[in-house]
Design a protein around this motif. Sequence first.
Motif, PDB file in Angstrom:
ATOM      1  N   UNK A  43     -37.150  35.920 -51.787  1.00 14.06           N
ATOM      2  CA  UNK A  43     -36.734  35.341 -50.519  1.00 14.06           C
ATOM      3  C   UNK A  43     -36.753  33.826 -50.645  1.00 14.06           C
ATOM      4  N   UNK A  44     -35.579  33.247 -50.798  1.00 10.44           N
ATOM      5  CA  UNK A  44     -35.478  31.798 -50.963  1.00 10.44           C
ATOM      6  C   UNK A  44     -36.108  31.061 -49.790  1.00 10.44           C
ATOM      7  N   UNK A  45     -36.041  31.664 -48.609  1.00  9.14           N
ATOM      8  CA  UNK A  45     -36.608  31.015 -47.425  1.00  9.14           C
ATOM      9  C   UNK A  45     -38.127  30.889 -47.510  1.00  9.14           C
ATOM     10  N   UNK A  46     -38.758  31.579 -48.427  1.00 13.08           N
ATOM     11  CA  UNK A  46     -40.209  31.490 -48.580  1.00 13.08           C
ATOM     12  C   UNK A  46     -40.658  30.614 -49.734  1.00 13.08           C
ATOM     13  N   UNK A  47     -39.712  30.019 -50.470  1.00 19.94           N
ATOM     14  CA  UNK A  47     -40.068  29.158 -51.594  1.00 19.94           C
ATOM     15  C   UNK A  47     -40.852  27.941 -51.122  1.00 19.94           C
ATOM     16  N   UNK A  48     -41.800  27.498 -51.940  1.00 16.27           N
ATOM     17  CA  UNK A  48     -42.586  26.298 -51.647  1.00 16.27           C
ATOM     18  C   UNK A  48     -42.426  25.316 -52.800  1.00 16.27           C
ATOM     19  N   UNK A  49     -42.242  24.054 -52.459  1.00 16.86           N
ATOM     20  CA  UNK A  49     -42.121  22.977 -53.434  1.00 16.86           C
ATOM     21  C   UNK A  49     -43.345  22.091 -53.270  1.00 16.86           C
ATOM     22  N   UNK A  50     -43.875  21.572 -54.373  1.00 15.81           N
ATOM     23  CA  UNK A  50     -45.046  20.707 -54.251  1.00 15.81           C
ATOM     24  C   UNK A  50     -44.944  19.542 -55.222  1.00 15.81           C
ATOM     25  N   UNK A  51     -45.661  18.467 -54.887  1.00 16.17           N
ATOM     26  CA  UNK A  51     -45.705  17.282 -55.743  1.00 16.17           C
ATOM     27  C   UNK A  51     -46.805  16.361 -55.250  1.00 16.17           C
ATOM     28  N   UNK A  52     -47.062  15.345 -56.033  1.00 15.47           N
ATOM     29  CA  UNK A  52     -47.912  14.235 -55.629  1.00 15.47           C
ATOM     30  C   UNK A  52     -47.045  13.001 -55.692  1.00 15.47           C
ATOM     31  N   UNK A  53     -47.031  12.215 -54.610  1.00 12.43           N
ATOM     32  CA  UNK A  53     -46.164  11.045 -54.540  1.00 12.43           C
ATOM     33  C   UNK A  53     -46.925   9.860 -53.967  1.00 12.43           C
ATOM     34  N   UNK A  54     -46.564   8.663 -54.430  1.00 13.50           N
ATOM     35  CA  UNK A  54     -47.126   7.425 -53.901  1.00 13.50           C
ATOM     36  C   UNK A  54     -46.144   6.812 -52.920  1.00 13.50           C
ATOM     37  N   UNK A  55     -46.652   6.425 -51.734  1.00 11.17           N
ATOM     38  CA  UNK A  55     -45.830   5.820 -50.688  1.00 11.17           C
ATOM     39  C   UNK A  55     -46.465   4.521 -50.216  1.00 11.17           C
ATOM     40  N   UNK A  56     -45.635   3.536 -49.902  1.00 15.40           N
ATOM     41  CA  UNK A  56     -46.119   2.366 -49.193  1.00 15.40           C
ATOM     42  C   UNK A  56     -46.529   2.795 -47.786  1.00 15.40           C
ATOM     43  N   UNK A  57     -47.431   2.036 -47.174  1.00 12.91           N
ATOM     44  CA  UNK A  57     -47.972   2.398 -45.864  1.00 12.91           C
ATOM     45  C   UNK A  57     -46.884   2.678 -44.834  1.00 12.91           C
ATOM     46  N   UNK A  58     -45.846   1.860 -44.785  1.00 12.59           N
ATOM     47  CA  UNK A  58     -44.787   2.022 -43.788  1.00 12.59           C
ATOM     48  C   UNK A  58     -44.084   3.371 -43.937  1.00 12.59           C
ATOM     49  N   UNK A  59     -43.773   3.749 -45.174  1.00 13.72           N
ATOM     50  CA  UNK A  59     -43.118   5.043 -45.415  1.00 13.72           C
ATOM     51  C   UNK A  59     -44.096   6.194 -45.199  1.00 13.72           C
ATOM     52  N   UNK A 106     -50.612  14.345 -51.605  1.00 14.75           N
ATOM     53  CA  UNK A 106     -50.318  15.679 -52.138  1.00 14.75           C
ATOM     54  C   UNK A 106     -49.505  16.414 -51.082  1.00 14.75           C
ATOM     55  N   UNK A 107     -48.279  16.774 -51.439  1.00 11.50           N
ATOM     56  CA  UNK A 107     -47.337  17.345 -50.486  1.00 11.50           C
ATOM     57  C   UNK A 107     -46.871  18.735 -50.884  1.00 11.50           C
ATOM     58  N   UNK A 108     -46.537  19.511 -49.876  1.00 10.56           N
ATOM     59  CA  UNK A 108     -45.772  20.736 -50.064  1.00 10.56           C
ATOM     60  C   UNK A 108     -44.582  20.663 -49.106  1.00 10.56           C
ATOM     61  N   UNK A 109     -43.513  21.274 -49.519  1.00 14.97           N
ATOM     62  CA  UNK A 109     -42.335  21.406 -48.664  1.00 14.97           C
ATOM     63  C   UNK A 109     -42.002  22.883 -48.606  1.00 14.97           C
ATOM     64  N   UNK A 110     -41.929  23.402 -47.402  1.00 13.34           N
ATOM     65  CA  UNK A 110     -41.636  24.818 -47.200  1.00 13.34           C
ATOM     66  C   UNK A 110     -40.223  24.950 -46.705  1.00 13.34           C
ATOM     67  N   UNK A 111     -39.478  25.845 -47.309  1.00 10.40           N
ATOM     68  CA  UNK A 111     -38.117  26.132 -46.855  1.00 10.40           C
ATOM     69  C   UNK A 111     -38.224  27.110 -45.683  1.00 10.40           C
TER      70      UNK A 111
END
Length: 112
Positions: A43-59, A106-111
């Motif tokens: 089920x593509x709608x249940x896929x989860x994507x994850x990563x670690x990203x650095x952001x400036x405070x404003x973003x 540390x982020x996850x993105x859920x479809x």
Amino acid sequence: MNLHIEVDGHRSLSVESWSVLPDDRQQTVEVVGGTVVQDFGHLESGDKYSCTADFLKEDWDVVKKLWNDRTLVSVKDEAGIIHTKMRVVVKGYSYVNHFPRCYKVNLEFWRV
């Protein structure tokens, strides 16, 4: 190749460990005399994507608001592929050493 991601147009400074956890709904079931596979597909709608990203405070402030508001977003990954209608899930964050206006997230993105 990009070395960052974009969350609704808010670009990270860097990204690492981009990975996908597919929602593959199959499993083995032990039965008398052997094993069978119960398969409800991928089920593509249940896929989860994850990563670690650095952001400036404003973003980071905007990404954090998108998370808190449960806003569906578009995410552009390292390969430039745009994933739409994703929910942002923050799994943790901290300051980047020696850079108090930069956050490691540390982020996850859920479809959905």
